[in-house]
Motif scaffolding. Structure first.
Motif, PDB file in Angstrom:
ATOM      1  N   TYR A   1      32.724  32.581  30.762  1.00 53.21           N
ATOM      2  CA  TYR A   1      33.166  32.055  31.098  1.00 53.21           C
ATOM      3  C   TYR A   1      34.628  31.939  31.436  1.00 53.21           C
ATOM      4  O   TYR A   1      35.616  32.450  32.370  1.00 53.21           O
ATOM      5  CB  TYR A   1      32.769  30.501  31.389  1.00 53.21           C
ATOM      6  N   MET A   2      35.431  31.857  29.964  1.00 48.67           N
ATOM      7  CA  MET A   2      37.271  31.988  29.835  1.00 48.67           C
ATOM      8  C   MET A   2      37.708  33.196  30.171  1.00 48.67           C
ATOM      9  O   MET A   2      38.508  33.285  30.657  1.00 48.67           O
ATOM     10  CB  MET A   2      36.912  31.379  28.479  1.00 48.67           C
TER      11      MET A   2
ATOM     12  N   LYS B   1      30.259  41.088  41.631  1.00 49.26           N
ATOM     13  CA  LYS B   1      31.526  40.533  41.206  1.00 49.26           C
ATOM     14  C   LYS B   1      31.060  39.508  40.874  1.00 49.26           C
ATOM     15  O   LYS B   1      30.270  38.087  41.954  1.00 49.26           O
ATOM     16  CB  LYS B   1      32.686  40.952  42.071  1.00 49.26           C
ATOM     17  N   TRP B   2      32.247  38.927  39.511  1.00 54.60           N
ATOM     18  CA  TRP B   2      31.970  37.512  39.870  1.00 54.60           C
ATOM     19  C   TRP B   2      33.623  36.726  39.165  1.00 54.60           C
ATOM     20  O   TRP B   2      34.371  36.976  39.426  1.00 54.60           O
ATOM     21  CB  TRP B   2      31.476  37.455  38.004  1.00 54.60           C
ATOM     22  N   THR B   3      33.555  35.026  39.691  1.00 52.47           N
ATOM     23  CA  THR B   3      34.654  34.210  40.021  1.00 52.47           C
ATOM     24  C   THR B   3      34.012  32.903  39.305  1.00 52.47           C
ATOM     25  O   THR B   3      32.875  32.695  39.737  1.00 52.47           O
ATOM     26  CB  THR B   3      35.504  34.513  41.165  1.00 52.47           C
ATOM     27  N   THR B   4      35.638  32.654  38.685  1.00 52.61           N
ATOM     28  CA  THR B   4      34.806  31.205  38.835  1.00 52.61           C
ATOM     29  C   THR B   4      34.862  30.059  39.687  1.00 52.61           C
ATOM     30  O   THR B   4      35.041  29.908  41.068  1.00 52.61           O
ATOM     31  CB  THR B   4      35.557  30.441  37.845  1.00 52.61           C
ATOM     32  N   THR B   5      33.817  28.692  39.418  1.00 55.17           N
ATOM     33  CA  THR B   5      33.841  27.844  40.650  1.00 55.17           C
ATOM     34  C   THR B   5      34.929  26.615  40.602  1.00 55.17           C
ATOM     35  O   THR B   5      35.626  27.050  39.652  1.00 55.17           O
ATOM     36  CB  THR B   5      32.351  27.242  40.991  1.00 55.17           C
ATOM     37  N   LYS B   6      35.319  25.524  41.501  1.00 48.54           N
ATOM     38  CA  LYS B   6      36.471  24.964  41.390  1.00 48.54           C
ATOM     39  C   LYS B   6      35.925  23.204  40.693  1.00 48.54           C
ATOM     40  O   LYS B   6      36.567  22.812  40.541  1.00 48.54           O
ATOM     41  CB  LYS B   6      36.709  24.720  42.759  1.00 48.54           C
ATOM     42  N   LYS B   7      34.823  23.907  40.466  1.00 48.67           N
ATOM     43  CA  LYS B   7      34.485  22.649  39.310  1.00 48.67           C
ATOM     44  C   LYS B   7      35.321  23.007  38.109  1.00 48.67           C
ATOM     45  O   LYS B   7      35.231  23.727  37.712  1.00 48.67           O
ATOM     46  CB  LYS B   7      32.673  22.964  38.594  1.00 48.67           C
TER      47      LYS B   7
ATOM     48  N   ARG C   1      40.752  36.257  34.213  1.00 47.24           N
ATOM     49  CA  ARG C   1      40.366  37.627  35.033  1.00 47.24           C
ATOM     50  C   ARG C   1      41.087  36.849  37.085  1.00 47.24           C
ATOM     51  O   ARG C   1      41.451  38.300  37.098  1.00 47.24           O
ATOM     52  CB  ARG C   1      39.615  38.697  34.575  1.00 47.24           C
ATOM     53  N   GLY C   2      39.791  36.210  36.468  1.00 48.61           N
ATOM     54  CA  GLY C   2      39.908  35.116  38.244  1.00 48.61           C
ATOM     55  C   GLY C   2      38.920  36.514  38.566  1.00 48.61           C
ATOM     56  O   GLY C   2      37.788  35.136  38.701  1.00 48.61           O
ATOM     57  N   THR C   3      38.575  37.867  39.122  1.00 52.59           N
ATOM     58  CA  THR C   3      36.861  37.846  39.704  1.00 52.59           C
ATOM     59  C   THR C   3      36.743  39.317  38.515  1.00 52.59           C
ATOM     60  O   THR C   3      38.037  39.762  38.392  1.00 52.59           O
ATOM     61  CB  THR C   3      37.643  38.600  41.601  1.00 52.59           C
ATOM     62  N   VAL C   4      35.901  39.457  38.559  1.00 55.08           N
ATOM     63  CA  VAL C   4      35.329  40.632  37.014  1.00 55.08           C
ATOM     64  C   VAL C   4      34.409  41.375  37.480  1.00 55.08           C
ATOM     65  O   VAL C   4      33.467  40.466  38.701  1.00 55.08           O
ATOM     66  CB  VAL C   4      35.872  39.980  35.265  1.00 55.08           C
ATOM     67  N   THR C   5      33.668  42.097  37.245  1.00 60.10           N
ATOM     68  CA  THR C   5      32.937  43.105  37.840  1.00 60.10           C
ATOM     69  C   THR C   5      31.506  42.974  36.751  1.00 60.10           C
ATOM     70  O   THR C   5      32.132  42.488  35.485  1.00 60.10           O
ATOM     71  CB  THR C   5      32.677  44.583  38.199  1.00 60.10           C
TER      72      THR C   5
ATOM     73  N   LEU D   1      25.086  30.508  33.559  1.00 59.30           N
ATOM     74  CA  LEU D   1      26.595  30.079  34.445  1.00 59.30           C
ATOM     75  C   LEU D   1      26.701  29.160  35.546  1.00 59.30           C
ATOM     76  O   LEU D   1      27.271  28.779  36.289  1.00 59.30           O
ATOM     77  CB  LEU D   1      27.677  31.235  34.503  1.00 59.30           C
ATOM     78  N   VAL D   2      25.618  30.783  36.401  1.00 60.03           N
ATOM     79  CA  VAL D   2      25.926  29.893  37.983  1.00 60.03           C
ATOM     80  C   VAL D   2      24.845  28.841  38.028  1.00 60.03           C
ATOM     81  O   VAL D   2      24.697  27.870  39.172  1.00 60.03           O
ATOM     82  CB  VAL D   2      24.631  31.703  38.328  1.00 60.03           C
ATOM     83  N   TYR D   3      23.512  28.903  37.429  1.00 57.52           N
ATOM     84  CA  TYR D   3      22.624  27.228  37.501  1.00 57.52           C
ATOM     85  C   TYR D   3      23.669  26.170  37.228  1.00 57.52           C
ATOM     86  O   TYR D   3      23.536  25.095  38.457  1.00 57.52           O
ATOM     87  CB  TYR D   3      21.820  27.358  36.177  1.00 57.52           C
ATOM     88  N   ASN D   4      24.755  26.150  36.594  1.00 57.80           N
ATOM     89  CA  ASN D   4      25.674  25.238  36.330  1.00 57.80           C
ATOM     90  C   ASN D   4      26.629  25.522  36.968  1.00 57.80           C
ATOM     91  O   ASN D   4      27.494  24.003  36.991  1.00 57.80           O
ATOM     92  CB  ASN D   4      25.773  25.238  34.614  1.00 57.80           C
ATOM     93  N   ASP D   5      27.014  25.603  38.072  1.00 58.15           N
ATOM     94  CA  ASP D   5      27.694  26.157  39.460  1.00 58.15           C
ATOM     95  C   ASP D   5      29.260  26.303  38.680  1.00 58.15           C
ATOM     96  O   ASP D   5      30.001  25.398  39.395  1.00 58.15           O
ATOM     97  CB  ASP D   5      27.661  24.632  39.781  1.00 58.15           C
ATOM     98  N   LEU D   6      29.037  26.780  38.048  1.00 60.31           N
ATOM     99  CA  LEU D   6      30.385  27.294  36.882  1.00 60.31           C
ATOM    100  C   LEU D   6      30.667  28.709  37.925  1.00 60.31           C
ATOM    101  O   LEU D   6      32.277  28.947  37.551  1.00 60.31           O
ATOM    102  CB  LEU D   6      30.545  27.724  35.662  1.00 60.31           C
ATOM    103  N   VAL D   7      30.109  29.421  38.124  1.00 60.54           N
ATOM    104  CA  VAL D   7      30.150  30.964  38.147  1.00 60.54           C
ATOM    105  C   VAL D   7      30.108  31.189  39.757  1.00 60.54           C
ATOM    106  O   VAL D   7      28.803  30.656  40.204  1.00 60.54           O
ATOM    107  CB  VAL D   7      30.158  32.509  37.328  1.00 60.54           C
TER     108      VAL D   7
END
Length: 73
Positions: free
Chosen positions: A16-17, A61-67, A22-26, A48-54
């Motif tokens: 997660y960190m 491609k993956w990025t964090t949410t605003k949570k 990085r912002g967006t990663v593959t 992380l998706v289940y917990n609405d973190l990414v």
């Protein structure tokens, strides 16, 4: 807590960190950075998706949410 559970939680926190920094990663970048299998990284991302973190704005491609996240040591 079992040592294996603790390792998993620490790895997920590190993933997660890394994404947050990085912002967006593959998925491939995560596999390379953490030296784990694509299947393991996918399981971590699912947590992380289940917990609405990414989220995945596009396939692979993956990025964090605003949570808001409170980090503890």
């Amino acid at each position: 807590m079992k040592p294996s559970t603790n390792r998993m939680l620490n790895r997920i926190k590190s993933v997660y960190m890394f994404i947050n920094k990085r912002g967006t990663v593959t998925t491939g970048e995560l596999v390379e950075e953490f030296g784990i299998t694509p299947r393991t990284i996918q399981r971590d991302l699912n947590v992380l998706v289940y917990n609405d973190l990414v989220k995945s704005p596009s396939r692979g491609k993956w990025t964090t949410t605003k949570k808001k996240v409170k980090m503890s040591s």
